[in-house]
Design an enzyme around this catalytic site. Structure first.
Site, PDB file in Angstrom:
ATOM      1  N   HIS A  56      -5.014   2.969   1.808  1.00  0.00           N
ATOM      2  CA  HIS A  56      -5.911   2.002   2.460  1.00  0.00           C
ATOM      3  C   HIS A  56      -7.376   2.258   2.091  1.00  0.00           C
ATOM      4  O   HIS A  56      -8.150   1.333   1.909  1.00  0.00           O
ATOM      5  CB  HIS A  56      -5.708   2.048   3.979  1.00  0.00           C
ATOM      6  N   HIS A  88      11.577  -4.472  10.944  1.00  0.00           N
ATOM      7  CA  HIS A  88      12.002  -3.072  10.927  1.00  0.00           C
ATOM      8  C   HIS A  88      12.715  -2.810  12.253  1.00  0.00           C
ATOM      9  O   HIS A  88      12.232  -3.220  13.308  1.00  0.00           O
ATOM     10  CB  HIS A  88      10.782  -2.148  10.812  1.00  0.00           C
ATOM     11  N   ASP A 110      11.074   0.733  -0.424  1.00  0.00           N
ATOM     12  CA  ASP A 110      10.196   0.884   0.746  1.00  0.00           C
ATOM     13  C   ASP A 110       8.755   1.140   0.321  1.00  0.00           C
ATOM     14  O   ASP A 110       7.903   0.258   0.403  1.00  0.00           O
ATOM     15  CB  ASP A 110      10.697   2.011   1.669  1.00  0.00           C
ATOM     16  N   THR A 141       0.220  -5.941   5.125  1.00  0.00           N
ATOM     17  CA  THR A 141      -0.429  -6.285   6.395  1.00  0.00           C
ATOM     18  C   THR A 141      -1.835  -6.802   6.125  1.00  0.00           C
ATOM     19  O   THR A 141      -2.631  -6.067   5.525  1.00  0.00           O
ATOM     20  CB  THR A 141      -0.549  -5.011   7.276  1.00  0.00           C
ATOM     21  N   PRO A 142      -2.167  -8.025   6.534  1.00  0.00           N
ATOM     22  CA  PRO A 142      -3.546  -8.513   6.356  1.00  0.00           C
ATOM     23  C   PRO A 142      -4.509  -7.517   6.983  1.00  0.00           C
ATOM     24  O   PRO A 142      -4.276  -7.034   8.096  1.00  0.00           O
ATOM     25  CB  PRO A 142      -3.557  -9.848   7.115  1.00  0.00           C
ATOM     26  N   ASN A 165       0.804  -1.230   0.000  1.00  0.00           N
ATOM     27  CA  ASN A 165       0.000   0.000   0.000  1.00  0.00           C
ATOM     28  C   ASN A 165       0.835   1.277   0.000  1.00  0.00           C
ATOM     29  O   ASN A 165       0.290   2.364  -0.201  1.00  0.00           O
ATOM     30  CB  ASN A 165      -0.993  -0.007   1.168  1.00  0.00           C
ATOM     31  N   GLY A 183       5.151  -0.837  10.779  1.00  0.00           N
ATOM     32  CA  GLY A 183       4.218   0.090  11.435  1.00  0.00           C
ATOM     33  C   GLY A 183       4.982   1.231  12.108  1.00  0.00           C
ATOM     34  O   GLY A 183       6.217   1.227  12.155  1.00  0.00           O
ATOM     35  N   GLU A 223      14.182   2.484  13.692  1.00  0.00           N
ATOM     36  CA  GLU A 223      13.757   3.634  12.876  1.00  0.00           C
ATOM     37  C   GLU A 223      13.676   4.900  13.723  1.00  0.00           C
ATOM     38  O   GLU A 223      13.621   6.010  13.201  1.00  0.00           O
ATOM     39  CB  GLU A 223      12.399   3.362  12.232  1.00  0.00           C
TER      40      GLU A 223
HETATM   41  C1  6MZ Z   1       7.496   1.163   9.153  1.00  0.00           C
HETATM   42  C2  6MZ Z   1       6.146   1.030   7.293  1.00  0.00           C
HETATM   43  C3  6MZ Z   1       7.017   1.892   6.581  1.00  0.00           C
HETATM   44  O1  6MZ Z   1       1.081  -3.194   4.749  1.00  0.00           O
HETATM   45  O2  6MZ Z   1      -0.847  -1.757   4.095  1.00  0.00           O
HETATM   46  N1  6MZ Z   1       5.128   0.719   6.474  1.00  0.00           N
HETATM   47  N2  6MZ Z   1       6.398   0.667   8.564  1.00  0.00           N
HETATM   48  N3  6MZ Z   1       8.366   1.988   8.539  1.00  0.00           N
HETATM   49  C4  6MZ Z   1       8.160   2.388   7.255  1.00  0.00           C
HETATM   50  N4  6MZ Z   1       9.045   3.271   6.691  1.00  0.00           N
HETATM   51  C5  6MZ Z   1       8.678   4.597   6.374  1.00  0.00           C
HETATM   52  N5  6MZ Z   1       6.529   2.045   5.345  1.00  0.00           N
HETATM   53  C6  6MZ Z   1       5.366   1.322   5.295  1.00  0.00           C
HETATM   54  O3  6MZ Z   1       1.515  -1.073   3.498  1.00  0.00           O
HETATM   55  C7  6MZ Z   1       1.486   0.108   4.264  1.00  0.00           C
HETATM   56  C8  6MZ Z   1       1.950  -0.181   5.666  1.00  0.00           C
HETATM   57  O4  6MZ Z   1       3.333  -0.594   5.680  1.00  0.00           O
HETATM   58  C9  6MZ Z   1       3.982  -0.144   6.854  1.00  0.00           C
HETATM   59  C10 6MZ Z   1       2.946   0.649   7.662  1.00  0.00           C
HETATM   60  O5  6MZ Z   1       2.366  -0.202   8.610  1.00  0.00           O
HETATM   61  C11 6MZ Z   1       1.924   1.025   6.583  1.00  0.00           C
HETATM   62  O6  6MZ Z   1       0.624   1.244   7.099  1.00  0.00           O
HETATM   63  P1  6MZ Z   1       0.514  -2.305   3.705  1.00  0.00           P
HETATM   64  O7  6MZ Z   1       0.479  -2.958   2.342  1.00  0.00           O
END
Ligand code: 6MZ
Length: 342
Positions: free
Chosen positions: A68, A198, A282, A101-102, A23, A171, A201
């Site tokens: 989303h 992760h 990313d 993420t499911p 996403n 997240g 961060e």
């Molecule tokens: C941590 C990240 C991220 O899972 O809905 N996400 N989590 N650090 C990052 N770096 C900036 N980039 C993305 O994709 C979106 C989700 O991926 C995680 C976050 O939980 C975000 O809501 P999906 O496909």
């Protein structure tokens, strides 16, 4: 002899992507195709283009809300996944580990039908790009919700063992903690899933230490791990000993403000100490990038040479969650490209 520009070299190189959130990877074209309102797309663009000094990691997390909203049905999730695969393929990515993420949308989509839609899009892919799936546990979720998601992940991993290869912790790093979720990752590992977390961060030496002690197969980002970048020597020395490969996402770190500049990026310490890493996007939608540009920036700002880029690509194959047979084929493809182009 015709020496290709960095751009041509990076574009034409067959690339390996190990850290891409579904996403976060949606292009504006895909958002529009999924029916996002012009206002939402404009807001997405505005946030995307805000200069790094004008936003921080928390602002970046707001942008995921737009994606989303657009992927709230299994049909939309399917289309979004197909488009993302196609766009990576167009960038000459030959191997893609997509993570997501499911997600449940009450009355419309269950966590299981969400993952099924992503898997179906991967199965239906006809482009010459091998795609694997990593399922994410979101640290913002309650341990109960994460436990339910893990049950779904393990069930579907049994059904699609060659597609669902790993589990990720992601997240907002300001929220939740690894220790509460560690048991889920241990269970996942016992059930044959590879792990990528992760890590660091934000400054949090205690959690970084817990993550390294868990010995995941890979870690993501790690901007606050080296002592010169706010980390502690104990964790850095542990990483040096364990040599856990780090998934590096240059532009993401700059735009989300976890690293000051490309020139001062923490990856310099990994290069200096010969630690394993891969280069990744990313969230190519949110950070307005693609893998070719990430490679180009590595050449430009980190002063690494084309040969090192080839080495990084080959190492990324080894760090991937593909099978050994698939890795051999990918290495062959890289060698063939070198043979014809270098
Ligand atoms: C941590 C990240 C991220 O899972 O809905 N996400 N989590 N650090 C990052 N770096 C900036 N980039 C993305 O994709 C979106 C989700 O991926 C995680 C976050 O939980 C975000 O809501 P999906 O496909």
């Amino acid at each position: 002899m015709n020496i290709p520009s960095n751009r041509d070299f990076c574009k034409s190189l067959p690339k390996i992507e190990l850290h891409a959130h579904l996403n976060g990877s949606l292009s504006e074209k895909t958002l529009t195709e999924l029916g996002s309102s012009p206002d939402d797309v404009a807001e997405y663009q505005r946030l995307q283009r805000t200069p790094p000094e004008g936003r921080n990691l928390s602002d970046c997390f707001k942008i995921f809300g737009f994606a989303h909203k657009a992927t709230a049905t299994p049909e939309a999730v399917y289309l979004a996944t197909k488009n993302v695969i196609r766009e990576f393929y167009d960038d000459n990515v030959i191997y893609l580990e997509l993570r997501t993420t499911p997600r449940e949308e009450v009355g419309i989509m269950t966590a299981e039908s969400y993952v099924e839609a992503v898997v179906k899009a991967i199965q239906d892919n006809t482009y010459d790009i091998l795609v694997k799936l990593i399922l994410s546990i979101n640290r913002q979720h309650s341990p109960e919700l994460s436990k339910n998601n893990l049950d779904v992940i393990l069930k579907l991993k049994e059904k699609y063992p060659n597609i669902i290869r790993g589990i990720d912790l992601s997240g907002d790093p300001h929220k939740g903690n690894f220790e509460d979720l560690k048991i889920l990752f241990e269970t996942a590992r016992k059930n044959g899933l590879r792990t990528t977390l992760h890590c660091g961060e934000v400054k949090n030496d205690e959690e970084v230490s817990q993550i390294l002690e868990f010995r995941p197969d890979r870690i993501g980002h790690a901007p606050f791990l080296h002592p010169n970048y706010g980390g502690c020597s104990k964790n850095w020395n542990l990483l040096r000993m364990l040599k856990i490969p780090t998934e590096i996402c240059l532009t993401s770190n700059i735009i989300s403000g976890t690293t000051k500049s490309y020139e001062l990026h923490h990856i310099k310490e990994w290069i200096k100490h010969d630690l394993p890493f891969s280069l990744n996007t990313d969230d190519k939608g949110v950070f307005h990038t693609d893998l070719s540009q990430e490679f180009e920036r590595a050449l430009k700002y980190l002063h690494i040479k084309n040969e090192q880029i080839l080495e990084i690509s080959s190492n990324s194959v080894n760090h991937s969650f593909a099978t050994q047979e698939e890795k051999n084929k990918l290495q062959e493809k890289l060698k063939e490209w070198v043979y014809t182009n270098c």
